[in-house]
Design an enzyme around this catalytic site. Structure first.
Site, PDB file in Angstrom:
ATOM      1  CG  ASP A 273      -4.156   0.060  -0.098  1.00 55.41           C
ATOM      2  OD1 ASP A 273      -3.835   0.758  -1.080  1.00 55.41           O
ATOM      3  OD2 ASP A 273      -4.173   0.515   1.079  1.00 55.41           O
TER       4      ASP A 273
ATOM      5  NE  ARG B 269       7.918  11.468  -1.903  1.00 53.24           N
ATOM      6  CZ  ARG B 269       7.375  12.427  -2.656  1.00 53.24           C
ATOM      7  NH1 ARG B 269       6.088  12.575  -2.696  1.00 53.24           N
ATOM      8  NH2 ARG B 269       8.136  13.215  -3.371  1.00 53.24           N
TER       9      ARG B 269
ATOM     10  CB  SER C 171      -0.915  -0.032   1.218  1.00 49.90           C
ATOM     11  OG  SER C 171      -1.621  -1.243   1.219  1.00 49.90           O
TER      12      SER C 171
HETATM   13  C1  BGC Z   1      -0.288   5.216  -0.179  1.00 51.45           C
HETATM   14  C2  BGC Z   1      -1.220   4.514  -1.133  1.00 51.45           C
HETATM   15  C3  BGC Z   1      -2.258   3.711  -0.389  1.00 51.45           C
HETATM   16  C4  BGC Z   1      -2.962   4.571   0.643  1.00 51.45           C
HETATM   17  C5  BGC Z   1      -3.984   3.797   1.456  1.00 51.45           C
HETATM   18  C6  BGC Z   1      -1.086   5.993   0.856  1.00 51.45           C
HETATM   19  O1  BGC Z   1      -0.214   6.516   1.833  1.00 51.45           O
HETATM   20  O2  BGC Z   1       0.568   6.100  -0.867  1.00 51.45           O
HETATM   21  O3  BGC Z   1      -0.489   3.671  -2.009  1.00 51.45           O
HETATM   22  O4  BGC Z   1      -3.194   3.216  -1.306  1.00 51.45           O
HETATM   23  O5  BGC Z   1      -2.005   5.134   1.519  1.00 51.45           O
HETATM   24  O6  BGC Z   1      -3.409   2.725   2.104  1.00 51.45           O
END
Ligand code: BGC
Length: 487
Positions: free
Chosen positions: A220, A182, A167
């Site tokens: 996710d 990042r 995620s």
């Molecule tokens: C991330 C995403 C993720 C979201 C929810 C964000 O900080 O960059 O990739 O989908 O959080 O988990």
């Protein structure tokens, strides 16, 4: 007095009924900071639409990555939706913001049916801030524990394909790889940014002698989109409202300039992971309050994920804490109390807000328990009413800003009506969130009075279990098709 309050506050004045004026006097200022009307939401949404559009161009937009020129609006390479007839057994790993979840999913004969065994492990803080090798070893060890408890039955686990839900933003050239752009959500693991995470995971699996085959890497939001669509074909967006916030949707490849040259068929589609938590990192439109500035400047990565920092579960507790401390310093709240604990960063989390909001008891008993447990003091009921009012302001702003991202995807793609699958603890636990976000959508999209919610936010689950298993199944099918074409 009560009548004066009722007429002078714009936001749910009834909560403040009976509260003495000395406590409510300067709350107006907080309304000015946190209440966003329909016109403001519309302006934010329009800017959002333009940013989504830019992110699809070759140059990329600034949904976040302006300062180090990494492309947002990530192409996930999930190019089809499951038919409901997918079959097979899959292992899935989900590395979210708080937990690591391991699942064994079997998609069965019957359309849309599956069986699943799962286990959750808390990701310790030292793992979130250690080295890449330590992180992936931790993941591999937990998978090993899980497989010892739940043997797959396969002599050699290579026959069991594995999908990883990761995620965080990754740049993907195919579904089996992804370079971490990042870290977000207070992760700070060294040696992973700028690297392909799949070989790193595979190396850890090899170190621990776990011979599984990593066949898919998904976000996710992508998992949520796939799992929700599997059950409800009206789903057009998958979204997370949890520790972080983000959304994914299915896009036509011919409308994505940065996919030119990939030789994709004219009618090809692909799921785009917007990574819109990074919206407005160049500070063009979001109404930052002094508290937003403070949260950002004290964060691990100032200047990044600015929209996420105003909306998501990881930050709204801290926002309430800063507001309460400010009121204490202005001589309004907890004057005779020792607020040492309340002064500690991040001592309030999103759960505190949910508990405060659902406590309807006269003495706000649940809220008091939270105060006593977390901050070692017991406030007066009137003080807690003020905190409840502030909680509502902060949570409502978060929900209404969240609506802007969803509305922007709908506006850009001319989606007038659809279902959105939303997963995440904050969405599921905060009972008022859905209604507030839906009202935000109504305000932005001007739905006629009396009309049902045309864009319906529906709770979704299992993106990282069944969603990831389906992604793995789709990936294997596509790989087979490519093999057959080459032969
Ligand atoms: C991330 C995403 C993720 C979201 C929810 C964000 O900080 O960059 O990739 O989908 O959080 O988990």
């Amino acid at each position: 007095m009560a009548e004066r309050i009722m007429s002078s506050f714009r936001y749910r004045p009834e909560i403040l009924e009976g509260v003495p004026e000395r406590l409510t006097q300067n709350l107006k200022q907080f309304e000015d900071w946190f209440v966003l009307d329909a016109a403001e939401l519309k302006k934010i949404t329009d800017h959002f639409v333009a940013e989504l559009e830019k992110g699809l161009t070759k140059e990329g937009g600034n949904i976040g990555f302006l300062f180090n020129a990494i492309q947002p609006m990530n192409v996930t390479w999930v190019k089809s939706s499951p038919s409901g007839r997918e079959l097979g057994r899959f292992l899935t790993l989900d590395m979210g913001g708080t937990n690591l979840r391991v699942c064994d999913v079997t998609l069965s004969e019957q359309k849309g049916d599956f069986e699943q065994t799962q286990r959750k492990f808390k990701l310790p803080q030292e793992v979130k801030s250690g080295t890449g090798e330590e992180l992936w070893d931790f993941v591999a060890d937990r998978l090993k524990d899980f497989l010892e408890e739940n043997p797959t039955g396969a002599q050699d686990n290579t026959s069991v394909p594995l999908a990883l839900t990761f995620s965080f933003p990754v740049d993907q050239k195919n579904i089996r790889s992804g370079i971490l752009q990042r870290w977000t959500k207070k992760f700070e693991v060294s040696g992973v940014e700028g690297e392909d995470i799949v070989p790193q995971l595979e190396a850890a699996l090899a170190r621990k002698n776990i011979p599984v085959d990593v066949v898919a890497l998904i976000n996710d939001t992508t998992g949520t989109m796939i799992a929700s669509h599997y059950r409800d074909p009206q789903i057009k967006i998958g979204s997370i409202f949890s520790t972080g916030t983000n959304a994914a949707y299915m896009e036509e490849c011919r409308l994505v300039p940065k996919l030119e040259g990939y030789g994709l068929p004219e009618d090809a589609k692909v799921i785009i992971n917007t990574e819109y938590g990074a919206f407005d990192n160049d500070r063009q439109i979001l109404p930052f309050t002094p508290f937003d500035h403070q949260i950002d400047s004290e964060s691990l990565r100032p200047g990044t994920q600015l929209y996420e920092k105003m909306v998501s579960g990881l930050y709204i507790g801290e926002m309430l804490r800063l507001v309460m401390v400010k009121l204490h310093e202005e001589g309004r709240l907890f004057q005779d109390k020792d607020i040492t604990r309340l002064r500690e960063s991040n001592v309030v989390d999103a759960t505190f807000l949910s508990i405060a909001e659902i406590d309807t008891s006269e003495g706000l008993d649940d809220m008091r328990k939270e105060f006593e447990g977390l901050f070692n003091f017991s406030p007066a009921v009137d003080e807690m009413k003020v905190c409840r009012y502030l909680t509502g302001l902060i949570a409502t702003r978060a929900a209404r800003l969240y609506a802007c991202g969803i509305a922007a995807i709908c506006k850009r793609n001319n989606i007038r009506e659809c279902h959105v699958g939303v997963d995440g603890s904050v969405f599921n636990k905060n009972s008022g969130f859905k209604d507030r976000a839906s009202q935000g959508l109504r305000d932005i999209l001007d739905w006629p009075v009396g009309e049902i919610d045309l864009i319906a936010l529906n709770a979704s689950e299992d993106g990282s279990g069944v969603g990831a298993a389906l992604a793995a199944s789709l990936a294997l099918k596509e790989a087979d098709q490519i093999k057959t074409t080459i032969l």
